[in-house]
Design an enzyme around this catalytic site. Structure first.
Site, PDB file in Angstrom:
ATOM      1  N   THR A 238      44.632 -22.773  35.678  1.00 45.48           N
ATOM      2  CA  THR A 238      44.950 -23.157  34.306  1.00 45.48           C
ATOM      3  C   THR A 238      44.713 -21.965  33.388  1.00 45.48           C
ATOM      4  O   THR A 238      43.948 -21.059  33.704  1.00 45.48           O
ATOM      5  CB  THR A 238      44.083 -24.345  33.856  1.00 45.48           C
ATOM      6  OG1 THR A 238      42.704 -23.955  33.845  1.00 45.48           O
ATOM      7  CG2 THR A 238      44.266 -25.535  34.794  1.00 45.48           C
ATOM      8  N   GLY A 239      45.380 -21.985  32.248  1.00 41.67           N
ATOM      9  CA  GLY A 239      45.277 -20.849  31.326  1.00 41.67           C
ATOM     10  C   GLY A 239      45.755 -19.576  31.983  1.00 41.67           C
ATOM     11  O   GLY A 239      45.150 -18.503  31.822  1.00 41.67           O
TER      12      GLY A 239
ATOM     13  N   GLY B 117      44.917 -13.066  29.933  1.00 45.43           N
ATOM     14  CA  GLY B 117      43.511 -12.831  30.238  1.00 45.43           C
ATOM     15  C   GLY B 117      43.133 -13.017  31.689  1.00 45.43           C
ATOM     16  O   GLY B 117      43.834 -12.581  32.611  1.00 45.43           O
ATOM     17  N   ILE B 118      42.022 -13.702  31.905  1.00 45.91           N
ATOM     18  CA  ILE B 118      41.495 -13.903  33.251  1.00 45.91           C
ATOM     19  C   ILE B 118      42.482 -14.681  34.114  1.00 45.91           C
ATOM     20  O   ILE B 118      42.685 -14.368  35.290  1.00 45.91           O
ATOM     21  CB  ILE B 118      40.144 -14.653  33.187  1.00 45.91           C
ATOM     22  CG1 ILE B 118      39.116 -13.839  32.402  1.00 45.91           C
ATOM     23  CG2 ILE B 118      39.617 -14.939  34.588  1.00 45.91           C
ATOM     24  CD1 ILE B 118      37.822 -14.586  32.114  1.00 45.91           C
TER      25      ILE B 118
ATOM     26  N   TYR C 110      30.605 -24.060  22.402  1.00 45.96           N
ATOM     27  CA  TYR C 110      31.206 -23.537  23.633  1.00 45.96           C
ATOM     28  C   TYR C 110      30.256 -23.690  24.824  1.00 45.96           C
ATOM     29  O   TYR C 110      30.624 -24.200  25.886  1.00 45.96           O
ATOM     30  CB  TYR C 110      31.569 -22.070  23.414  1.00 45.96           C
ATOM     31  CG  TYR C 110      32.151 -21.358  24.611  1.00 45.96           C
ATOM     32  CD1 TYR C 110      33.350 -21.766  25.165  1.00 45.96           C
ATOM     33  CD2 TYR C 110      31.497 -20.264  25.166  1.00 45.96           C
ATOM     34  CE1 TYR C 110      33.893 -21.104  26.262  1.00 45.96           C
ATOM     35  CE2 TYR C 110      32.025 -19.587  26.250  1.00 45.96           C
ATOM     36  CZ  TYR C 110      33.224 -20.009  26.804  1.00 45.96           C
ATOM     37  OH  TYR C 110      33.753 -19.356  27.886  1.00 45.96           O
TER      38      TYR C 110
END
Length: 660
Positions: free
Chosen positions: A383-384, A388-389, A528
């Protein structure tokens, strides 16, 4: 002088035969026909000619070692010393294998020595022949051996008995201690004895700083000797006249306790030492019946087996932790008195032993430790995955041959990334999903399972980070709701969707991208960190339920990474961060190794500090909190280029990777 040697291709034999060659003799070496090529290589290593080391084809398990009548006729009356080294030196071998090799093999060797009219039969036994005798076992003792239930102990005792009772030619017996690698080179051929604990020491080193004290065991005295001492002593004693019919202990006259041995190797491996060692005798007040009964309970057995299997320590080894026997070696010392042959101190050669193990024998060296070996052809969901990562992870998985299912909110970006990765040869499947929307998560799970049937690896990478002091969030409760919705509930929804298939197939791995802030209790990241901590807590609970079904969880407490997530905080432009590619390497490590947690040493230290000295840890984090200001995005003020002081840079460098 002529020698006949069994076990010449074994560990001790490889060092012993050059000693015999140095005396100018001819060595006749028993080898299987399939090992003749191996013998050729060993001649090269020994710088020996074929006429110096002559292979005699045979087999340890056959009568007269199975050598031909022709070879028997050729050797009859020519053998000055018959060295019987061949045996199984492995406590993990079956009782049947040990019986054939150790007992019947010795009987066959004795009968051959008699048939060849050898002048002396030299038998390499072991201190195991004493069993678990409690007290001092002398070189002239044999029948006194006790507690020979273990097959290795019993067969070593019985093989020596064959020599003592059945051998009709003059004989000598050598009982080496626990043989480890060469004291100068560390060379060893297998994992045995203290080597079984090296993986535990290595894991401690990789987890804790060297100065952190640990708790361990005391144990009994364990007799360790390097192979070069054994062959030097045996070569010397074997060629002294008038010593037939005797036994010689090739042992350390001043052995160390198990705890001392482990600490010595911990120091050699730069691992934490056991500052406190527990002696099992402190539990002696508990009746043996109760101790044994508790140890045999199925839950206790299962926990013990799981831990031992993870560390690669056989059950048999643990029975020697409280080894009760000490060995008198006065006969050996008498014959070595005027030589330079002596047992070196373990502290002096432990670094060589450790270094050789880590370079050549560490089991991890022989595992497929590549990402390709872990994910090729397998369904991996990230996911995502469009920045980025997530993007860096998708690229590495695609390159490794995985079926990569990339998930993100924006279809256009998904299409762009899919095209980019497919052009590099990846097998990519793109799915649009808003992980903060529970219904969308359910649809996404259903589509993936419909297309692929199952998921092997789930990487929960999509996340939301908010850097804002709590006093600026008193009227922003939605900050906490948004982070929980995506970071916790969204990830949890995917786990709950894919886990049933993993459990049914008894295979699956879930990687949660968490934060170093969970370990450090980072200020300004309460929303967070709380959401990531919730996912961490759920995963620990789930792992306990799924442990015996091969469905595993890894939490990566990621330090600060240079991604779009941190871009609103301009001060991060001036502090040390990981690149997305470096972060993707940690994800790859998680998938390959499947550890419970991946974290930096600083992160682990922070967690330990908060457990042992919470107030001190709080003060450190408060210092950082006061040193770094809130971002303009958090305060709502006009964005200005931040001014970074040298103190801030120095503090961030010291606390590398921590969110401030």
């Amino acid at each position: 002088m002529n020698y006949f040697v069994t076990g010449g291709t074994g560990f001790i034999g490889r060092f012993f035969i050059p000693k015999l060659l140095a005396r100018g003799g001819t060595v006749y070496m028993l080898v299987r026909e399939s090992s003749l090529e191996k013998l050729d290589l060993m001649r090269v290593a020994w710088n020996a000619k074929p006429e110096q080391v002559v292979g005699i084809v045979g087999d340890l398990g056959e009568k007269l070692l199975g050598i031909s009548d022709k070879d028997q006729a050729m050797l009859k009356g020519k053998v000055d010393h018959f060295f019987h080294l061949a045996a199984i030196y492995d406590m993990k071998a079956s009782a049947e294998e040990q019986e054939v090799a150790n007992v019947e093999g010795t009987r066959n060797a004795v009968q051959l020595a008699e048939a060849l009219e050898a002048k002396c039969f030299q038998h390499v036994s072991s201190i195991a022949a004493a069993g678990l005798y409690r007290g001092i076992f002398r070189e002239d003792m044999f029948e006194e051996a006790e507690k020979l239930d273990n097959p290795y102990l019993r067969t070593k005792h019985e093989s020596e008995k064959v020599v003592r009772k059945e051998c009709q030619v003059p004989w000598r017996v050598y009982r080496p201690g626990m043989v480890v690698g060469h004291s100068e080179t560390g060379e060893m051929d297998k994992i045995d004895g203290p080597y079984y604990f090296f993986k535990l020491i290595q894991k401690l080193r990789n987890t804790l700083p060297q100065w952190v004290p640990t708790v361990g065991i005391e144990g009994g005295r364990i007799n360790i000797v390097p192979v070069d001492f054994v062959v030097n002593a045996m070569d010397h004693i074997a060629h002294i006249d008038g010593e037939d019919g005797k036994c010689f202990h090739l042992t350390d006259p001043d052995p160390m306790k198990v705890g001392e041995v482990l600490n010595t190797f911990a120091e050699a491996g730069h691992a934490p030492r056991m500052a406190m060692r527990i002696d099992s005798r402190m539990f002696g007040f508990i009746p043996p019946m109760i101790r044994q009964g508790v140890a045999k309970l199925p839950p206790i057995q299962r926990m013990k087996n799981a831990v031992m299997s993870d560390l690669g320590i056989p059950d048999e080894v643990m029975s020697f932790i409280n080894y009760p026997t000490k060995f008198d070696s006065r006969e050996t010392e008498r014959l070595l008195k005027d030589t330079d042959i002596a047992v070196p101190r373990l502290q002096d050669y432990a670094p060589a032993i450790w270094d050789y193990w880590e370079r050549h024998l560490d089991p991890d060296l022989y595992k497929d430790r590549t990402l390709k070996g872990a994910v090729k052809g397998r369904v991996c969901v990230i996911t995502g995955a469009t920045s980025g990562i997530g993007l860096a992870t998708a690229e590495s998985m695609a390159e490794a041959g995985a079926k990569v299912c990339i998930a993100a909110r924006t279809q256009e970006k998904l299409d762009e990334v899919r095209k980019q990765l497919e052009e590099k040869g990846g097998e990519i499947y793109a799915y649009q999903v808003d992980v903060s929307n529970m219904e969308d998560c359910d649809r996404f799970v259903a589509e993936v399972l419909k297309d692929h049937g199952h998921v092997d690896v789930l990487v929960n990478n999509a996340g939301r980070s908010i850097r804002r002091s709590i006093h600026l969030a008193f009227d922003r409760f939605h900050d906490f709701e948004r982070t929980m919705q995506l970071n916790y509930f969204g990830s949890l929804r995917l786990i709950m969707g894919f886990a049933p298939g993993m459990l049914e197939r008894r295979r699956g791995h879930i990687v949660n991208i968490s934060s170093i802030g969970v370990l450090t209790n980072a200020p300004r990241f309460s929303a967070y960190v709380a959401s990531k901590a919730a996912l961490d807590a759920f995963s620990r609970c789930a792992a306990a339920e799924f442990s015996d079904r091969n469905v595993t969880f890894t939490t990566i407490n990621m330090p600060l990474v240079k991604t779009p997530m941190i871009s609103p905080t301009k001060i991060y432009d001036s502090v040390p961060t990981l690149t997305p590619e470096e972060a993707a390497d940690l994800v790859a490590e998680a998938i390959i190794q499947r550890p419970k947690r991946i974290a930096t040493r600083l992160g682990v230290f922070a967690q330990v500090l908060h457990a042992l000295a919470p107030k001190f840890g709080e003060i450190i984090m408060n210092t950082g909190f006061r040193m770094f200001p809130d971002s303009s995005a958090a305060t709502g003020e006009k964005e200005e280029k931040p001014k970074v002081s040298t103190e801030q840079v120095a503090f961030a460098a010291l606390m590398r990777g921590i969110h401030w």
